[in-house]
Each structure stands twice: as C-alpha cells, then as structure tokens.
Design an enzyme around this catalytic site. Structure first.
Site, mmCIF file in Angstrom:
data_model
loop_
_atom_site.group_PDB
_atom_site.id
_atom_site.type_symbol
_atom_site.label_atom_id
_atom_site.label_comp_id
_atom_site.label_asym_id
_atom_site.label_seq_id
_atom_site.Cartn_x
_atom_site.Cartn_y
_atom_site.Cartn_z
ATOM 1 C CG HIS A 141 53.695 -19.405 33.634
ATOM 2 N ND1 HIS A 141 53.634 -20.167 32.494
ATOM 3 C CD2 HIS A 141 53.278 -20.214 34.627
ATOM 4 C CE1 HIS A 141 53.197 -21.377 32.802
ATOM 5 N NE2 HIS A 141 52.974 -21.422 34.097
ATOM 6 C CD GLU A 190 51.155 -19.749 38.057
ATOM 7 O OE1 GLU A 190 50.970 -20.970 38.209
ATOM 8 O OE2 GLU A 190 50.959 -19.149 36.987
ATOM 9 C CG HIS A 191 55.558 -22.367 37.940
ATOM 10 N ND1 HIS A 191 55.664 -23.724 37.757
ATOM 11 C CD2 HIS A 191 54.545 -21.951 37.143
ATOM 12 C CE1 HIS A 191 54.754 -24.111 36.884
ATOM 13 N NE2 HIS A 191 54.064 -23.054 36.484
ATOM 14 C CD GLU A 206 53.061 -25.496 33.925
ATOM 15 O OE1 GLU A 206 52.639 -24.318 33.781
ATOM 16 O OE2 GLU A 206 53.163 -26.036 35.025
#
Length: 150
Positions: free
Chosen positions: A48, A51-52, A128
């Site tokens: 994750h 990805e960011h 998130e």
C-alpha cells in the site's frame, strides 16, 4: 463490434492484455502487480505504501510533472492495493495512449522515494487503514494473522 480479448507475452515475461471497444474513444492502461497486502510479511502496509509513493516522482519526473500530466491527459487515474494484487491505472482519450503508456510505465518502473514525503505518506496510509478498517494482516499462505478473542 469486436470484443475479443488478446494476450501477448513479451520475451521478458510481461503479459499484455488488450481488448478493443469500438464504441468508445477512450483507452485504459492498467499495470497490475501480482503482490498485495497478503505479501507484506512482517511489514504491514508495505505494498500500500509503494502504491502511494509511485506518484511522488520518478528518476526523470517530479511529482508536479506527474500531476500535471494526469490533469492534462487523463480522464481518470488511480491505484489500489488488494490482498493479492496492486493495480495502477490511467484512462484517457485513445489518441494519447502512447503518452499515457510512457508515463504510466515510468511511474511503475522508476518511482523514487523522496525522504521529505516518506513520513507524511506513512501517516496518510495509517489514516486510510483506520478509516477503511483495512487490516493489511492477511498472508498469502496462511489467511488472516489477526487473532480473535471469542
């Protein structure tokens, strides 16, 4: 209308899947890595985080360059990390498909991790996870590592 899906496999093993939709002038470029939160090992949120960070700059493009490109050439752009995959995608007008492929590939292959962004992005990911109740604790071979107190 030809809706057949075609698959090509390059000599380096990259699978390219295409599908022509004659009723639209849009193109969607998607790069999917077959790794996701289940592969994080002892580092929850690792994929994750990748990805960011992918949109924070490359060896040849700044985050501002990437943002400007997306606003100019893409109708939609995003990324998502699931349990077993991480997907990056861009949609735009088909006449811009070569540009979109070039920048998308650069983002995927040549991302950098600017030190001044690392802590900020880490906090965003933690927020998130809290908001979406992500667990990022699934493993590819053993299911969820969370214990339940029943």
């Amino acid at each position: 209308m030809d809706l057949r899906v075609k698959e090509s496999v390059r000599s380096d093993g990259l699978r390219v899947i295409t599908k022509r939709l004659n009723h639209t002038d849009r193109v969607r470029i998607s790069i999917t890595a077959l790794v996701g939160s289940a592969y994080n090992g002892d580092k929850p949120g690792l994929f994750h985080f990748f990805e960011h960070m992918a949109f924070k700059g490359t060896e040849t493009r700044t985050a501002e360059d990437i943002s400007s490109f997306i606003h100019r050439y893409c109708l939609m752009s995003n990324a998502a990390t699931g349990d077993l995959e991480t997907e990056y995608y861009w949609e735009g007008i088909s006449k811009n498909w070569e540009r979109i492929c070039e920048v998308g590939s650069d983002i995927y292959l040549n991302s950098i991790f600017p030190e001044n962004v690392l802590k900020i992005e880490n906090q965003i990911i933690l927020n998130e996870a809290f908001i979406n109740e992500d667990d990022d604790n699934n493993t590819a071979t053993g299911g969820s590592r969370r214990s339940s107190s029943a």
